[in-house]
Scaffold this active site. Structure first.
Site, PDB file in Angstrom:
ATOM      1  CB  SER A  60      -0.894  -0.007   1.243  1.00 24.98           C
ATOM      2  OG  SER A  60      -1.529   1.244   1.392  1.00 24.98           O
ATOM      3  CB  VAL A  84      -1.239  -3.932   4.054  1.00 24.91           C
ATOM      4  CG1 VAL A  84      -0.213  -3.217   3.191  1.00 24.91           C
ATOM      5  CG2 VAL A  84      -0.747  -5.331   4.398  1.00 24.91           C
ATOM      6  N   GLY A 105       4.225   3.984   3.277  1.00 23.50           N
ATOM      7  CA  GLY A 105       3.824   2.783   2.559  1.00 23.50           C
ATOM      8  C   GLY A 105       3.950   1.596   3.485  1.00 23.50           C
ATOM      9  CE  LYS A 106       4.645  -1.819   8.260  1.00 21.73           C
ATOM     10  NZ  LYS A 106       5.398  -1.014   9.237  1.00 21.73           N
ATOM     11  N   GLY A 107       3.943  -3.099   3.287  1.00 20.20           N
ATOM     12  CA  GLY A 107       3.670  -4.309   2.526  1.00 20.20           C
ATOM     13  C   GLY A 107       3.486  -5.495   3.442  1.00 20.20           C
TER      14      GLY A 107
END
Ligand code: NAD
Length: 419
Positions: A60, A84, A105-107
């Site tokens: 994201s 996420v 962001g993040k995954g």
């Protein structure tokens, strides 16, 4: 652990709480409450026995107004799209609170990594890196470690990216091993900022940290290092710690390094021979201690449990460990909560230093990393407490979001809206 609170809704509620004190138009606020884009992919990976397995994965990119998207990658069976999204949003406001030039962001990959061999984990990680390649980059989106990922996974992602791009770009990812372009002090950075936040918080509240009693939920990277530094640098007594198997307790304080060694050897803190007793995680979270450090996962404390929290101060090492209901209850009860987006920001702050060093190809000694980190955390702490006092805010979380939202909004409005 409560299953009820959706972390993405918690994030949106936290932004709304702060927006009441910041002059951001409603339509712009809406933009700040949703990710700009979310990549969802299904990774097909060959297992050691030759069969194929499919793993769902997300990245994201929440907001890039202040700089490239930045945030970790989590491997956990409980990863969801909304989790996420929430984690990526928290990164936006975290980077803004400590004033580093990144968006958020993040995954995550839906996987129980303990069930995979190392070769399977490597294929899974390289498969994700291949999917991420078009959307990440040193100036675009820079992943990092999170729960169940570390230097090894970061090195694999860097190597995959550089091989496919036919270049060297160590700044595409942070949290790498030193030999792969990592920064000194990065492994300790999250725990260090938790320790610094605890030190500043006790000082601000006029409480003595030396000899204070501390309970830490979660004994991984963030929790075990925070516990060790709170014990060794602040002189507090870490009387209880836990992991997913349970909690251990000693009223005179545990030897945090020895507990870590026991966990490394056996896989859990339970069974540590010097502990006086073993507890449940719930008992740990409601212990009568001076400082509680939740350092496991989201939603560890819900509204009901918050009624029984007996600590005077909570410093959040984990992301989102309190539900919004828990926040309301603790605010009402006068328990001081110092929020995740400040307290665990050491990880991303030293990731920023790592990226700066990668871009300059000039590497700093650990003392410089720790000094710069301390400066960022102390300045952010002071900014947060000034906002708290100047605006007569209900709690320190709202203060952190007020500071962050103002910064994100300024960056957004200076750039204007692209039609
Ligand atoms: P980790 O995997 O190293 O450690 C997590 C720990 O929590 C493990 O000891 C695990 O056993 C324990 N745990 C899991 N479920 C639990 C439960 N129900 N009760 C008690 N303990 C439980 O992960 P980490 O990197 O230390 O991350 C922990 C938290 O800190 C996460 O919220 C993460 O997003 C946040 N965080 C980590 C970093 C970092 O640099 N590692 C940076 C910022 C935020």
């Amino acid at each position: 652990m409560s299953e009820e609170a959706n972390p993405f809704e918690s994030l949106q509620e936290q932004i709304d709480d702060a927006a009441a004190y910041v002059d951001v138009p409603g339509d712009v606020l809406e933009r700040f409450k949703h990710p700009e884009r979310v990549l969802e992919t299904n990774l097909t990976v060959e297992m050691d026995d030759g069969s194929l397995s499919v793993f769902k994965a997300f990245r994201s990119q929440f907001n890039g107004d202040r700089g490239p998207y930045k945030g970790g990658i989590r491997y956990h069976p409980g990863v969801t799209r909304d989790e996420v999204k929430a984690l990526s949003g928290w990164m936006v406001y975290k980077c803004a609170v400590v004033d580093i030039p990144y968006g958020g962001g993040k995954g995550g990959i839906v996987v129980e990594p303990r069930e995979l061999s190392m070769t399977e984990l490597e294929r899974l990680t390289r498969s994700f890196a291949k999917e991420l390649r078009p959307v990440i980059g040193e100036d675009r989106d820079i992943p990092a470690p999170d729960v169940n990922t570390g230097q090894r996974e970061m090195n694999w992602i860097k190597d995959t990216y550089e091989t496919l791009e036919n270049t060297t770009a160590p700044g595409v990812i942070t949290g790498k091993a030193i030999e792969s372009g990592g920064s000194r002090g990065r492994v300790e950075a999250t725990g260090r900022s938790v320790m610094l936040t605890a030190r500043e918080a006790f000082d601000y509240l006029g409480k003595e940290i030396e000899g204070a009693t501390v309970a830490v939920q979660g004994y991984g990277n963030a929790g075990s290092i925070a516990a060790r530094l709170i014990e060794s640098e602040l002189g507090a007594d870490v009387v209880a710690v836990s992991d997913s198997s349970g909690a251990i307790h000693h009223p005179d304080g545990l030897d945090t390094a020895a507990v870590r060694a026991h966990k490394d050897e056996t896989g859990t803190v339970t069974g540590y021979p010097e502990a006086e007793s073993e507890l449940t995680n719930e008992e740990l979270l409601t212990m009568d201690v001076d400082l509680l450090v939740p350092a496991a996962l989201e939603n560890a404390i819900d509204g009901d449990l918050a009624e029984d929290v007996a600590a005077d101060v909570v410093v959040e090492a984990a992301n989102g460990p309190l539900t919004p209901d828990a926040d309301d209850v603790l605010t009402e009860r006068g328990v001081h909560v110092f929020p995740d987006i400040l307290a665990n920001a050491g990880g991303v702050t030293v990731s920023y230093f790592e990226w700066v060093q990668n871009r300059q190809r000039f590497y700093w000694p650990e003392s410089r990393v720790n000094d710069e980190l301390e400066r960022h955390i102390v300045e952010a702490f002071d900014g947060l407490t000034s906002a708290y006092e100047d605006n007569d805010l209900p709690n320190f979380r709202t203060a952190a979001y007020v500071v962050a939202l103002q910064r994100v909004y300024r960056a957004y409005s200076e750039g204007g809206t692209w039609p």
